[in-house]
Design a protein around this motif. Sequence first.
Motif, PDB file in Angstrom:
ATOM      1  N   UNK A 280       1.214  -1.178   0.525  1.00  0.00           N
ATOM      2  CA  UNK A 280       0.226  -0.435  -0.087  1.00  0.00           C
ATOM      3  C   UNK A 280       1.046   1.273  -0.023  1.00  0.00           C
ATOM      4  N   UNK A 281       2.139   1.377   0.379  1.00  0.00           N
ATOM      5  CA  UNK A 281       2.971   2.330   0.777  1.00  0.00           C
ATOM      6  C   UNK A 281       3.625   2.470  -0.719  1.00  0.00           C
ATOM      7  N   UNK A 282       3.446   4.109  -1.295  1.00  0.00           N
ATOM      8  CA  UNK A 282       3.654   4.211  -2.532  1.00  0.00           C
ATOM      9  C   UNK A 282       5.274   4.681  -1.572  1.00  0.00           C
ATOM     10  N   UNK A 283       6.144   4.746  -3.447  1.00  0.00           N
ATOM     11  CA  UNK A 283       6.990   5.435  -2.768  1.00  0.00           C
ATOM     12  C   UNK A 283       8.048   6.070  -2.796  1.00  0.00           C
ATOM     13  N   UNK A 284       7.138   7.064  -2.716  1.00  0.00           N
ATOM     14  CA  UNK A 284       6.962   8.583  -2.013  1.00  0.00           C
ATOM     15  C   UNK A 284       7.337   8.821  -0.525  1.00  0.00           C
ATOM     16  N   UNK A 285       7.025   7.963   0.213  1.00  0.00           N
ATOM     17  CA  UNK A 285       6.607   7.139   1.681  1.00  0.00           C
ATOM     18  C   UNK A 285       8.153   6.518   2.136  1.00  0.00           C
ATOM     19  N   UNK A 286       8.528   6.255   1.507  1.00  0.00           N
ATOM     20  CA  UNK A 286      10.229   5.981   2.204  1.00  0.00           C
ATOM     21  C   UNK A 286      11.190   7.404   1.636  1.00  0.00           C
ATOM     22  N   UNK A 287      12.779   7.183   2.430  1.00  0.00           N
ATOM     23  CA  UNK A 287      13.445   7.768   2.394  1.00  0.00           C
ATOM     24  C   UNK A 287      14.047   7.996   1.286  1.00  0.00           C
ATOM     25  N   UNK A 288      13.820   7.704   0.132  1.00  0.00           N
ATOM     26  CA  UNK A 288      14.152   7.241  -1.283  1.00  0.00           C
ATOM     27  C   UNK A 288      15.267   8.010  -1.329  1.00  0.00           C
TER      28      UNK A 288
ATOM     29  N   UNK B  91      10.215  -5.222 -18.400  1.00  0.00           N
ATOM     30  CA  UNK B  91      11.218  -4.650 -19.288  1.00  0.00           C
ATOM     31  C   UNK B  91      10.762  -2.738 -18.963  1.00  0.00           C
ATOM     32  N   UNK B  92       9.299  -2.778 -19.019  1.00  0.00           N
ATOM     33  CA  UNK B  92       8.445  -1.462 -18.135  1.00  0.00           C
ATOM     34  C   UNK B  92       8.506  -1.209 -17.465  1.00  0.00           C
ATOM     35  N   UNK B  93       9.019  -2.725 -16.008  1.00  0.00           N
ATOM     36  CA  UNK B  93       9.368  -1.726 -14.950  1.00  0.00           C
ATOM     37  C   UNK B  93      10.159  -1.176 -14.173  1.00  0.00           C
ATOM     38  N   UNK B  94      11.751  -1.298 -14.985  1.00  0.00           N
ATOM     39  CA  UNK B  94      13.150  -1.443 -14.722  1.00  0.00           C
ATOM     40  C   UNK B  94      13.053  -0.311 -14.883  1.00  0.00           C
ATOM     41  N   UNK B  95      13.044   0.810 -15.955  1.00  0.00           N
ATOM     42  CA  UNK B  95      13.240   1.866 -16.571  1.00  0.00           C
ATOM     43  C   UNK B  95      12.135   3.384 -15.451  1.00  0.00           C
ATOM     44  N   UNK B  96      10.672   2.551 -15.117  1.00  0.00           N
ATOM     45  CA  UNK B  96       9.923   3.367 -14.604  1.00  0.00           C
ATOM     46  C   UNK B  96      10.388   3.869 -13.090  1.00  0.00           C
ATOM     47  N   UNK B  97      10.976   2.471 -13.079  1.00  0.00           N
ATOM     48  CA  UNK B  97      11.658   2.503 -11.123  1.00  0.00           C
ATOM     49  C   UNK B  97      12.873   3.642 -11.229  1.00  0.00           C
ATOM     50  N   UNK B  98      13.994   3.151 -11.767  1.00  0.00           N
ATOM     51  CA  UNK B  98      14.857   3.864 -11.731  1.00  0.00           C
ATOM     52  C   UNK B  98      14.809   5.709 -12.400  1.00  0.00           C
ATOM     53  N   UNK B  99      13.526   5.420 -13.101  1.00  0.00           N
ATOM     54  CA  UNK B  99      13.148   7.098 -12.982  1.00  0.00           C
ATOM     55  C   UNK B  99      12.890   7.889 -11.993  1.00  0.00           C
ATOM     56  N   UNK B 100      11.751   6.998 -11.247  1.00  0.00           N
ATOM     57  CA  UNK B 100      10.203   7.558  -9.973  1.00  0.00           C
ATOM     58  C   UNK B 100      11.950   7.899  -8.736  1.00  0.00           C
ATOM     59  N   UNK B 101      13.066   7.178  -8.945  1.00  0.00           N
ATOM     60  CA  UNK B 101      14.015   6.697  -7.997  1.00  0.00           C
ATOM     61  C   UNK B 101      14.456   8.114  -8.067  1.00  0.00           C
ATOM     62  N   UNK B 102      15.517   8.676  -9.696  1.00  0.00           N
ATOM     63  CA  UNK B 102      15.932   9.485 -10.300  1.00  0.00           C
ATOM     64  C   UNK B 102      15.043  11.298  -9.827  1.00  0.00           C
ATOM     65  N   UNK B 103      14.008  10.637 -10.282  1.00  0.00           N
ATOM     66  CA  UNK B 103      13.363  12.220  -9.922  1.00  0.00           C
ATOM     67  C   UNK B 103      13.081  12.242  -7.896  1.00  0.00           C
ATOM     68  N   UNK B 104      12.687  11.576  -7.906  1.00  0.00           N
ATOM     69  CA  UNK B 104      12.620  11.771  -6.206  1.00  0.00           C
ATOM     70  C   UNK B 104      13.730  12.358  -5.696  1.00  0.00           C
ATOM     71  N   UNK B 105      14.823  12.299  -6.134  1.00  0.00           N
ATOM     72  CA  UNK B 105      15.989  12.502  -5.541  1.00  0.00           C
ATOM     73  C   UNK B 105      16.464  14.172  -6.039  1.00  0.00           C
ATOM     74  N   UNK B 106      16.199  14.317  -6.971  1.00  0.00           N
ATOM     75  CA  UNK B 106      16.504  15.463  -7.768  1.00  0.00           C
ATOM     76  C   UNK B 106      15.461  16.296  -7.197  1.00  0.00           C
ATOM     77  N   UNK B 107      13.927  16.525  -6.839  1.00  0.00           N
ATOM     78  CA  UNK B 107      13.740  16.898  -6.046  1.00  0.00           C
ATOM     79  C   UNK B 107      13.682  17.637  -4.658  1.00  0.00           C
ATOM     80  N   UNK B 108      14.134  16.682  -4.010  1.00  0.00           N
ATOM     81  CA  UNK B 108      14.765  17.083  -3.113  1.00  0.00           C
ATOM     82  C   UNK B 108      15.501  18.098  -2.706  1.00  0.00           C
ATOM     83  N   UNK B 109      15.416  19.034  -2.389  1.00  0.00           N
ATOM     84  CA  UNK B 109      16.048  20.526  -1.939  1.00  0.00           C
ATOM     85  C   UNK B 109      17.141  20.704  -1.026  1.00  0.00           C
ATOM     86  N   UNK B 110      18.105  21.361  -1.309  1.00  0.00           N
ATOM     87  CA  UNK B 110      19.107  20.981  -1.439  1.00  0.00           C
ATOM     88  C   UNK B 110      19.716  21.750   0.180  1.00  0.00           C
ATOM     89  N   UNK B 111      20.126  21.232   1.153  1.00  0.00           N
ATOM     90  CA  UNK B 111      19.869  22.479   2.718  1.00  0.00           C
ATOM     91  C   UNK B 111      20.563  23.331   2.582  1.00  0.00           C
TER      92      UNK B 111
END
Length: 248
Positions: free
Chosen positions: A178-186, A228-248
């Motif tokens: 049930x937990x979305x990826x955004x709920x993790x500290x990725x 073959x669809x899940x792998x690039x989708x997941x890697x893209x989501x991880x990259x996006x969440x990291x890019x959207x973390x504001x700098x301290x």
Amino acid sequence: MNLLLLLDEDFLPDGTARLTGRRAQHAREVLRAEPGERLRVGRLGGLVGTGEVLENSEGVLRLSAHLTEAPPPRAGVDLLLAIPRPKALKKVLPAVASLGVDRVVLVNAARVEKSYFDSKVLAAGSIQELLLQGLEQARDTRLPEVLVRERFRPFVEDELDAVLGAQALRLLPHPPARQPLTATRVGTAPRVVLAIGPDGGWVPFEAALLEAHGFQPFTLGPRILRVETAVPVLLGQVALLRDNIPAP
């Protein structure tokens, strides 16, 4: 091909590089490079830059390389991947190389056909060729490490920490979660390990064992995706969440 990859054995004593085979053919027939032109090149495992064409004759490309730039940054992601169908693996390996994955462990699972281990795709030469195609696409020079393990439980229980690191954030994309990826500290994790199951998913025992070893289950939503669809989708989501973390 967006980058001509130069191998150590391509370099001659005078410092120039001599390419044959597929790469030379691409430069001649697709790029139609003439002497004096500059091509985008990179040394496998090293820097990228330009190569001035010195000769482009039938079957031989000789150039002078000027390598001054670092390749793209790494993704900080490793994959624990149940071996997919051979045709799917031919798509997945170039994709993970293109997206900067550092390590891929291809592992057995209950829903993996035993015949997959006999596939020619798993031959070392075939794996490297597929990875090189991904590097050429992404203008990268660093090959992911690929390991094959035929026994799931012994790998998870005995090798997981040593191979994939004990401190990495471990994530388990799993449809019942049930937990979305955004709920993790990725977004703030320095390293991430994604455990991606086969088409049909991990069986309950496998998912439970992964959870017992620190993998957090999360959902990608209501749609069930092929590997073959899940792998690039997941890697893209991880990259996006990291890019959207504001700098301290």
